[in-house]
Motif scaffolding. Structure first.
Motif, PDB file in Angstrom:
ATOM      1  N   ARG A 173       0.842  -1.192   0.000  1.00 55.07           N
ATOM      2  CA  ARG A 173       0.000   0.000   0.000  1.00 55.07           C
ATOM      3  C   ARG A 173       0.877   1.241   0.000  1.00 55.07           C
ATOM      4  NH1 ARG A 173      -5.414  -0.272   0.674  1.00 55.07           N
ATOM      5  NH2 ARG A 173      -5.386   1.969   1.002  1.00 55.07           N
TER       6      ARG A 173
ATOM      7  N   ARG B   2      -1.706   7.423  -6.444  1.00 55.94           N
ATOM      8  CA  ARG B   2      -1.678   6.343  -7.414  1.00 55.94           C
ATOM      9  C   ARG B   2      -2.203   6.819  -8.772  1.00 55.94           C
ATOM     10  NH1 ARG B   2       1.164   1.754  -5.786  1.00 55.94           N
ATOM     11  NH2 ARG B   2       0.332   0.832  -3.885  1.00 55.94           N
TER      12      ARG B   2
ATOM     13  N   THR C 164      -5.006   6.899 -11.166  1.00 59.42           N
ATOM     14  CA  THR C 164      -6.440   6.852 -10.846  1.00 59.42           C
ATOM     15  C   THR C 164      -7.240   6.712 -12.128  1.00 59.42           C
ATOM     16  OG1 THR C 164      -6.094   8.251  -8.892  1.00 59.42           O
ATOM     17  CG2 THR C 164      -8.349   8.039  -9.717  1.00 59.42           C
TER      18      THR C 164
ATOM     19  N   ASP D  82      -5.783   3.206  -8.307  1.00 62.63           N
ATOM     20  CA  ASP D  82      -7.019   3.522  -7.607  1.00 62.63           C
ATOM     21  C   ASP D  82      -8.114   3.719  -8.652  1.00 62.63           C
ATOM     22  OD1 ASP D  82      -5.807   3.476  -5.101  1.00 62.63           O
ATOM     23  OD2 ASP D  82      -5.410   5.631  -5.097  1.00 62.63           O
TER      24      ASP D  82
ATOM     25  N   GLU E 277      -5.953  -0.600  -5.251  1.00 62.63           N
ATOM     26  CA  GLU E 277      -5.746  -0.288  -3.834  1.00 62.63           C
ATOM     27  C   GLU E 277      -6.979   0.347  -3.202  1.00 62.63           C
ATOM     28  OE1 GLU E 277      -2.523   1.921  -0.920  1.00 62.63           O
ATOM     29  OE2 GLU E 277      -2.414   2.268  -3.071  1.00 62.63           O
ATOM     30  N   ASP E 278      -7.528   1.378  -3.836  1.00 66.59           N
ATOM     31  CA  ASP E 278      -8.679   2.098  -3.293  1.00 66.59           C
ATOM     32  C   ASP E 278      -9.740   2.247  -4.369  1.00 66.59           C
ATOM     33  OD1 ASP E 278      -7.593   2.889  -0.624  1.00 66.59           O
ATOM     34  OD2 ASP E 278      -6.174   4.028  -1.853  1.00 66.59           O
TER      35      ASP E 278
ATOM     36  N   THR F 193      -8.495  -4.178  -1.278  1.00 65.89           N
ATOM     37  CA  THR F 193      -9.062  -2.954  -1.834  1.00 65.89           C
ATOM     38  C   THR F 193      -9.869  -2.253  -0.754  1.00 65.89           C
ATOM     39  OG1 THR F 193      -9.212  -3.982  -4.023  1.00 65.89           O
ATOM     40  CG2 THR F 193     -10.515  -1.983  -3.656  1.00 65.89           C
TER      41      THR F 193
ATOM     42  N   LEU G  91      -8.685   8.326  -1.540  1.00 62.69           N
ATOM     43  CA  LEU G  91      -7.592   7.869  -2.391  1.00 62.69           C
ATOM     44  C   LEU G  91      -6.225   8.081  -1.764  1.00 62.69           C
ATOM     45  CD1 LEU G  91      -8.796   9.307  -5.831  1.00 62.69           C
ATOM     46  CD2 LEU G  91      -9.174   7.022  -4.923  1.00 62.69           C
TER      47      LEU G  91
END
Length: 311
Positions: free
Chosen positions: A32, A37, A39, A119, A175-176, A225, A305
């Protein structure tokens, strides 16, 4: 012409000609980063299938670009969609699961196979597309040998023309994920019921549909996630329970009025970056939500994010 930063050099290459990529097996999921990131933004359902990705995401994209996110990419999935960095030439009859599969291969090809985590930000049905990508990989891709995609060519304006393997990628690194007004439990209105007669995507979005039952709540990619669901009490399209998935996300916020009595519609929630708002908020670790004055939805998106673990 959108400003494409370092991650979009990948896309720039395929715009200029075609991008040839060699997928490698994942050595280990990326750690992480809780930072800026790449996006990827995914729009919602459009009955006329002619949505503009720039029109849908300009406010969010400009805010992200102005706050340190250089790598913001839009993904469209209609044949008449315009101003999209990546586009699948589908229709409103392209099932959401198939759009999710195409999205999964696109993310895998450009990012995950290169050990790049991303993300995702979505509006409305776009959240179902992104979740379907993860769910499909978990059900049908995990454990399989990474395919040799070194001979593929990809046109960013016609993703669906790519000769992807017939199943699903073996892993994804997302990740998000932040969703605006996504019908996680479907839409039960008469309008959608009527729409379902002529549009398969509306059929998929009905509560209790085969697709909604297949999808699950918060599917986890291979790096895990973190989900943030943003909703409005004044959304006339998606109910509170559906947009927050009955308040089961890792982080959720339900917007009411701002200081001037203004409210957020199904569309304006993805465009609003100013004002102090009365909000009920909470998360999966909370037994119940709290109510307080809260930042605007696009500001909360950035929280979702960046450094989410501290929230």
């Amino acid at each position: 012409m959108h400003k494409l930063a370092r991650s979009l050099s990948l896309i720039g290459a395929i715009v200029a000609a075609t991008l040839i990529a060699t997928a490698t097996a994942a050595s280990a999921a990326p750690a992480r980063a809780d930072g800026h990131r790449v996006t990827v933004m995914v729009h919602g359902f459009d009955r006329e299938a002619d949505i503009s990705c720039s029109g849908a995401w300009n406010s969010a994209r400009n805010l992200l670009n102005g706050n340190g996110w250089g790598d913001v990419v839009t993904f469209g999935y209609y044949n008449k969609a315009t101003n999209c960095d990546l586009r699948l030439r589908g229709t409103t009859d392209t099932r959401i699961q198939e759009v999710g599969r195409q999205f999964a291969w696109t993310v895998y090809y450009l990012y995950s196979s290169k050990d790049i985590a991303i993300d995702v930000v979505t509006h409305s049905m776009g959240g179902l597309v992104a979740k379907a990508a993860i769910e499909g990989v978990n059900r049908y891709g995990v454990g399989k040998t990474p395919p040799d995609i070194s001979g593929l060519t990809v046109d960013p304006d016609d993703i669906g023309a790519t000769d992807w393997p017939r199943d699903w990628p073996p892993f994804l690194y997302i990740e998000d994920m932040v969703t605006f007004a996504t019908p996680h439990q479907g839409i039960g209105s008469a309008l959608v019921t009527a729409c379902a007669i002529t549009h398969e995507q509306c059929s998929d979005m009905r509560p209790g549909s085969g697709f909604i039952s297949w999808l699950g709540k918060q599917p986890q990619s291979q790096m895990s996630t973190d989900y943030t669901f943003l909703a409005s009490r004044h959304d006339d399209t998606v109910s509170v329970d559906s947009a927050t998935n009955k308040r089961t996300a890792h982080h959720w916020a339900l917007y009411d009025e701002n200081a001037s009595g203004g409210t957020l519609s199904h569309t304006s929630i993805r465009n609003t970056s100013t004002g102090d708002w009365q909000v009920e908020y909470g998360g999966s670790a909370s037994e119940e939500g709290e109510s307080s004055t809260y930042a605007a939805p696009l500001v909360r998106m950035m929280d979702g994010l960046y450094d989410q673990q501290a929230q």
